[in-house]
Motif scaffolding. Structure first.
Motif, short mmCIF file in Angstrom:
data_model
loop_
_atom_site.label_atom_id
_atom_site.label_comp_id
_atom_site.label_asym_id
_atom_site.label_seq_id
_atom_site.Cartn_x
_atom_site.Cartn_y
_atom_site.Cartn_z
N THR A 67 0.97 -1.09 -0.18
CA THR A 67 -0.01 0.04 -0.09
C THR A 67 0.93 1.30 -0.05
OG1 THR A 67 -0.08 0.01 2.32
CG2 THR A 67 -1.96 -1.00 1.30
N SER A 68 0.33 2.19 -0.93
CA SER A 68 0.91 3.58 -1.04
C SER A 68 -0.05 4.48 -0.34
CB SER A 68 1.70 3.93 -2.15
OG SER A 68 2.66 2.94 -2.49
N HIS B 11 -0.69 -4.24 -5.54
CA HIS B 11 -0.39 -2.88 -5.08
C HIS B 11 -1.68 -1.91 -5.06
CE1 HIS B 11 1.62 1.02 -4.27
NE2 HIS B 11 2.33 0.38 -3.57
N ALA C 44 -2.47 2.16 -4.50
CA ALA C 44 -2.19 3.67 -4.09
C ALA C 44 -3.23 4.57 -3.84
CB ALA C 44 -1.29 4.27 -5.20
N THR D 106 -5.09 8.39 -2.67
CA THR D 106 -5.04 9.59 -2.67
C THR D 106 -6.25 10.38 -2.20
OG1 THR D 106 -5.12 9.81 -5.05
CG2 THR D 106 -2.75 9.73 -4.39
N GLU E 54 -3.68 -1.52 -14.18
CA GLU E 54 -4.01 -0.77 -13.08
C GLU E 54 -5.46 -0.28 -13.29
OE1 GLU E 54 -1.16 1.99 -11.01
OE2 GLU E 54 -2.56 3.55 -12.10
#
Length: 303
Positions: free
Chosen positions: A130-131, A204, A206, A208, A227
């Protein structure tokens, strides 16, 4: 060190199912214990909304926590156990004793230490897949009410509280989109048939903040590298746990503390043993077994 010089026969770290089971077994064997616990007895049980595989007819974790608290109170009233409100910071196994250092500066001695400190929650910053924005700490799934989940809800991780939440809210029709990394596949299998769960295999994610529309944007990379972006209303944390280990314990590559690797006077019980055996019943059994192992090892029982 003579018998009179020990603070207790058995020092127990943690007052959850494993720690209390160790203390109850010790009392039945006429062994005196000190249980070290910084929080409530059965603290983590208060997060479990539904209990289905534990003998005793308990329907929820808080009920079982109350029973454990009563068990420990009875042991204390009988003079067989003492509860110390502190945090263990270091354990040491020596030839003639075990020592347990506490965060208040005290050092307790006993014949053996049973470490049943359990696990603590993982945060997004702890996971490599995770980001997330700085200081991003989504609310845990176990605390979420179905009535407050509107719009698109995404869950980070497929750890076992997912199944517990679904059982606790059996009548809820909320759709949970569960982002599942490869390491959670064996756990996700337990809830895959529930129509309220949409499993999203990922490599993964991400996250925001959005400038308009739903508050979060998730860029999800699947296991083939493709993605997809999602506009999401709610993000919940179900990443799992990490072992609550401390100085003096020998940890494996996964951070857990394999019992055979420890000093003979340091016994491991409960969830801190392994990620695959995190069940209340197995924790209780391992706590009782640790006490019996200490009792039958005559070399450790001699003054």
């Amino acid at each position: 060190m003579s018998q009179a010089q020990f603070d207790a026969d058995l020092l127990i770290v943690g007052a959850g199912p494993a720690g209390v089971a160790a203390a109850v077994m010790a009392a039945s064997l006429q062994l005196h214990t000190i249980v070290v616990e910084p929080a409530r007895v059965g603290e983590k049980l208060h997060r479990i909304g539904s209990v289905e595989n534990v003998p005793g007819g308990w329907s929820a974790g808080p009920e079982l926590a109350a029973a454990l608290e009563q068990d420990l109170a009875q042991l204390q009233a009988g003079g067989q156990c003492r509860l110390v409100r502190a945090r263990a910071v270091r354990v040491t196994g020596l030839d003639d004793r075990a020592e347990l250092a506490l965060d208040d500066g005290h050092v307790l001695t006993g014949r053996v230490v049973v470490v049943a400190s359990g696990v603590s929650e993982l945060l997004p910053a702890d996971t490599p897949w995770t980001s997330v924005p700085h200081h991003f700490e989504p609310a845990p799934l176990w605390r979420a009410s179905p009535d407050h989940l509107t719009g698109l809800t995404y869950v980070l991780g497929a750890d076992r509280p997912l199944g517990t939440w679904l059982r606790a809210h059996a009548d809820a029709r909320t759709q949970l989109n569960v982002l599942c990394p490869p390491g959670d596949d064996y756990k996700a299998a337990e809830v895959a048939a529930d129509e309220r769960v949409r499993l999203v295999p990922v490599s993964h994610v991400a996250i925001t903040r959005s400038t308009y529309g739903p508050p979060w944007t998730l860029r999800v990379k699947d296991r083939n590298g493709q993605e997809t972006a999602y506009a999401v209303t709610t993000v919940l944390n179900n990443l799992g746990t990490k072992p609550a280990a401390f100085e003096g314990l020998i940890q494996g590559a996964d951070g857990y503390c394999p019992p055979p690797k420890q000093h003979p006077r340091i016994l491991i019980a409960g969830d801190i043993r392994s990620a695959r055996y995190q069940r209340i019943v197995t924790a209780q059994g391992s706590g009782a077994e640790a006490t019996l192992a200490m009792y039958y090892d005559l070399a450790l029982l001699r003054p």
